[in-house]
Design a protein around this motif. Sequence first.
Motif, PDB file in Angstrom:
ATOM      1  N   PRO A 163       0.620  -1.268  -0.160  1.00  0.00           N
ATOM      2  CA  PRO A 163      -0.027   0.435   0.178  1.00  0.00           C
ATOM      3  C   PRO A 163       0.809   0.877   0.005  1.00  0.00           C
ATOM      4  N   GLY A 164       0.567   2.009  -0.901  1.00  0.00           N
ATOM      5  CA  GLY A 164       1.377   3.318  -0.739  1.00  0.00           C
ATOM      6  C   GLY A 164       2.402   3.273  -1.944  1.00  0.00           C
ATOM      7  N   SER A 165       2.846   2.351  -2.665  1.00  0.00           N
ATOM      8  CA  SER A 165       3.774   1.806  -3.185  1.00  0.00           C
ATOM      9  C   SER A 165       3.199   2.325  -4.971  1.00  0.00           C
ATOM     10  N   GLY A 166       4.493   2.657  -5.754  1.00  0.00           N
ATOM     11  CA  GLY A 166       4.243   3.018  -7.171  1.00  0.00           C
ATOM     12  C   GLY A 166       3.839   1.812  -7.654  1.00  0.00           C
ATOM     13  N   THR A 167       3.958   0.692  -6.902  1.00  0.00           N
ATOM     14  CA  THR A 167       3.787  -0.442  -7.738  1.00  0.00           C
ATOM     15  C   THR A 167       2.357  -0.542  -7.883  1.00  0.00           C
ATOM     16  N   ALA A 168       1.879  -0.112  -6.716  1.00  0.00           N
ATOM     17  CA  ALA A 168       0.236  -0.397  -6.328  1.00  0.00           C
ATOM     18  C   ALA A 168      -0.408  -0.036  -6.630  1.00  0.00           C
ATOM     19  N   VAL A 169      -0.216   1.873  -7.492  1.00  0.00           N
ATOM     20  CA  VAL A 169      -0.895   2.840  -7.935  1.00  0.00           C
ATOM     21  C   VAL A 169      -0.697   2.123  -9.603  1.00  0.00           C
ATOM     22  N   ALA A 170       0.753   2.137  -9.997  1.00  0.00           N
ATOM     23  CA  ALA A 170       0.927   1.067 -11.379  1.00  0.00           C
ATOM     24  C   ALA A 170      -0.308   0.326 -12.015  1.00  0.00           C
ATOM     25  N   ALA A 171      -0.103  -0.765 -11.115  1.00  0.00           N
ATOM     26  CA  ALA A 171      -0.651  -1.325 -11.366  1.00  0.00           C
ATOM     27  C   ALA A 171      -2.570  -1.466 -11.250  1.00  0.00           C
ATOM     28  N   GLN A 172      -3.035  -0.616 -10.579  1.00  0.00           N
ATOM     29  CA  GLN A 172      -4.034   0.500 -10.640  1.00  0.00           C
ATOM     30  C   GLN A 172      -4.064   0.634 -11.944  1.00  0.00           C
ATOM     31  N   GLN A 173      -3.692   1.781 -12.957  1.00  0.00           N
ATOM     32  CA  GLN A 173      -3.242   1.974 -14.092  1.00  0.00           C
ATOM     33  C   GLN A 173      -3.601   1.333 -15.148  1.00  0.00           C
ATOM     34  N   ILE A 174      -2.471   0.140 -14.277  1.00  0.00           N
ATOM     35  CA  ILE A 174      -2.788  -0.943 -15.488  1.00  0.00           C
ATOM     36  C   ILE A 174      -4.364  -1.252 -16.379  1.00  0.00           C
ATOM     37  N   LEU A 175      -5.001  -1.672 -15.134  1.00  0.00           N
ATOM     38  CA  LEU A 175      -5.567  -2.800 -15.477  1.00  0.00           C
ATOM     39  C   LEU A 175      -6.729  -1.730 -15.922  1.00  0.00           C
ATOM     40  N   GLU A 176      -7.002  -0.992 -14.778  1.00  0.00           N
ATOM     41  CA  GLU A 176      -7.920   0.103 -16.119  1.00  0.00           C
ATOM     42  C   GLU A 176      -7.834   0.999 -17.265  1.00  0.00           C
ATOM     43  N   ALA A 177      -6.537   0.733 -17.524  1.00  0.00           N
ATOM     44  CA  ALA A 177      -6.276   0.771 -19.378  1.00  0.00           C
ATOM     45  C   ALA A 177      -6.395  -0.293 -20.116  1.00  0.00           C
ATOM     46  N   TYR A 178      -6.840  -1.265 -19.302  1.00  0.00           N
ATOM     47  CA  TYR A 178      -7.307  -2.800 -20.107  1.00  0.00           C
ATOM     48  C   TYR A 178      -8.511  -3.169 -19.807  1.00  0.00           C
ATOM     49  N   GLY A 179      -9.543  -2.091 -19.434  1.00  0.00           N
ATOM     50  CA  GLY A 179     -11.205  -1.788 -18.902  1.00  0.00           C
ATOM     51  C   GLY A 179     -11.264  -2.635 -17.247  1.00  0.00           C
ATOM     52  N   MET A 180     -10.568  -2.858 -16.934  1.00  0.00           N
ATOM     53  CA  MET A 180     -10.180  -4.098 -15.725  1.00  0.00           C
ATOM     54  C   MET A 180      -9.824  -2.494 -14.422  1.00  0.00           C
ATOM     55  N   SER A 181     -10.343  -3.307 -12.830  1.00  0.00           N
ATOM     56  CA  SER A 181      -9.899  -2.312 -11.454  1.00  0.00           C
ATOM     57  C   SER A 181      -9.886  -3.034 -11.232  1.00  0.00           C
ATOM     58  N   THR A 182      -8.845  -2.843 -10.074  1.00  0.00           N
ATOM     59  CA  THR A 182      -8.975  -3.591  -8.857  1.00  0.00           C
ATOM     60  C   THR A 182     -10.033  -4.945  -7.793  1.00  0.00           C
ATOM     61  N   GLU A 183     -11.062  -4.474  -8.391  1.00  0.00           N
ATOM     62  CA  GLU A 183     -12.032  -5.113  -8.175  1.00  0.00           C
ATOM     63  C   GLU A 183     -12.314  -6.292  -9.252  1.00  0.00           C
ATOM     64  N   ASP A 184     -11.749  -6.851 -10.396  1.00  0.00           N
ATOM     65  CA  ASP A 184     -11.736  -7.423 -11.333  1.00  0.00           C
ATOM     66  C   ASP A 184     -10.988  -8.559 -10.543  1.00  0.00           C
ATOM     67  N   VAL A 185     -10.180  -8.303  -9.583  1.00  0.00           N
ATOM     68  CA  VAL A 185      -8.792  -9.625  -9.157  1.00  0.00           C
ATOM     69  C   VAL A 185      -8.810  -9.926  -8.139  1.00  0.00           C
ATOM     70  N   GLU A 186      -8.346 -10.550  -6.713  1.00  0.00           N
ATOM     71  CA  GLU A 186      -8.447 -11.007  -5.752  1.00  0.00           C
ATOM     72  C   GLU A 186      -6.593 -10.724  -5.491  1.00  0.00           C
ATOM     73  N   THR A 187      -7.543  -9.953  -4.830  1.00  0.00           N
ATOM     74  CA  THR A 187      -5.479  -8.652  -4.599  1.00  0.00           C
ATOM     75  C   THR A 187      -4.794  -8.536  -3.254  1.00  0.00           C
ATOM     76  N   PHE A 188      -3.781  -9.239  -3.844  1.00  0.00           N
ATOM     77  CA  PHE A 188      -2.706  -8.869  -2.384  1.00  0.00           C
ATOM     78  C   PHE A 188      -1.748  -7.217  -2.302  1.00  0.00           C
ATOM     79  N   ASN A 189      -2.131  -7.126  -1.727  1.00  0.00           N
ATOM     80  CA  ASN A 189      -0.264  -6.170  -1.042  1.00  0.00           C
ATOM     81  C   ASN A 189       0.456  -6.300   0.024  1.00  0.00           C
ATOM     82  N   SER A 190       1.685  -7.267  -1.109  1.00  0.00           N
ATOM     83  CA  SER A 190       2.362  -7.449   0.072  1.00  0.00           C
ATOM     84  C   SER A 190       3.550  -7.463  -0.564  1.00  0.00           C
TER      85      SER A 190
END
Length: 289
Positions: A163-190
């Motif tokens: 949480p709070g990492s650039g990776t988490a931000v990028a993951a959200q942005q990439i999923l959105e770019a492909y028409g998805m969101s974090t709600e479409d996957v079972e997320t882990f924040n390790s």
Amino acid sequence: MRTGLRTGRLAGATAAAAAGVIALAGCGVGDSGGSGAGGSGGELTLATGSTGGTYYPLGSEVAKIWSDNIEGVNVSTQSSGASVENMRLLDQGENELVMAINGVAANAVEGAADFKEEPLSNPGDVRTLGNVYPEVLQVVATEDSGIETIEDLKGKRVDIGPPGSGTAVAAQQILEAYGMSTEDVETFNSTFEDAASKLSDGQTDAAFAILALPAGSIEQVATSTDVRLVDITGDGLDQLTTDNPSYSPLTIEAGTYNGQDEPAETVTNWATLYATSELDEDTAYSLVK
């Protein structure tokens, strides 16, 4: 394009990124001689990232070089949630120096994305000292998961980073770019280290990581598990770079990792060093030099 990584040690390699320096809130390091926490050297603290990522060990080595070679300056480091948290720590005066992905820093200054609801109190005070290295986004999936594209992540167990990492931000942005969101996957924040362990143990199917090449966390999981790099291409890539122009396409050359027979297509930002105008110009110059 599929890019498989067979079990085994990963070969060392470097990657060059075609991305420019981002200019934030002025072109100087500091607008005045400055006083305050970082006014003229002394004790400085560099906020890095999680212990399993690149920022923490790299930041520790850089801080040691500074402390050993700049008279009157002693720099210590602290682990953190990385980019988003680091920009807030800088804004709150908790740290004199921080490392952050340039795209996240731009959002912080502009009050966008993660900073829209809770903007920085002094965004115009952020200063760029310089780029440190190209940050390479690597989406790693286990062979057993059947994941070959970003769209295949839907419904899967995906580690999107601390949480709070650039990776988490990028993951959200990439999923959105492909028409998805974090709600479409079972997320882990390790952390990156824990994410590698979960991939190896079969607890997750894929993980996002923004790290230098080659990534130690990928090396860790590849010693016991067959994994692949998932390409970021096509319309999703076009949408991503349109919505987030700080990203640049990057090819991870074949052979960067043992068993990687084909190049992988991904994106990069820059890991950049930031301070505020409280840091005087002489100290800033010495740090960068």
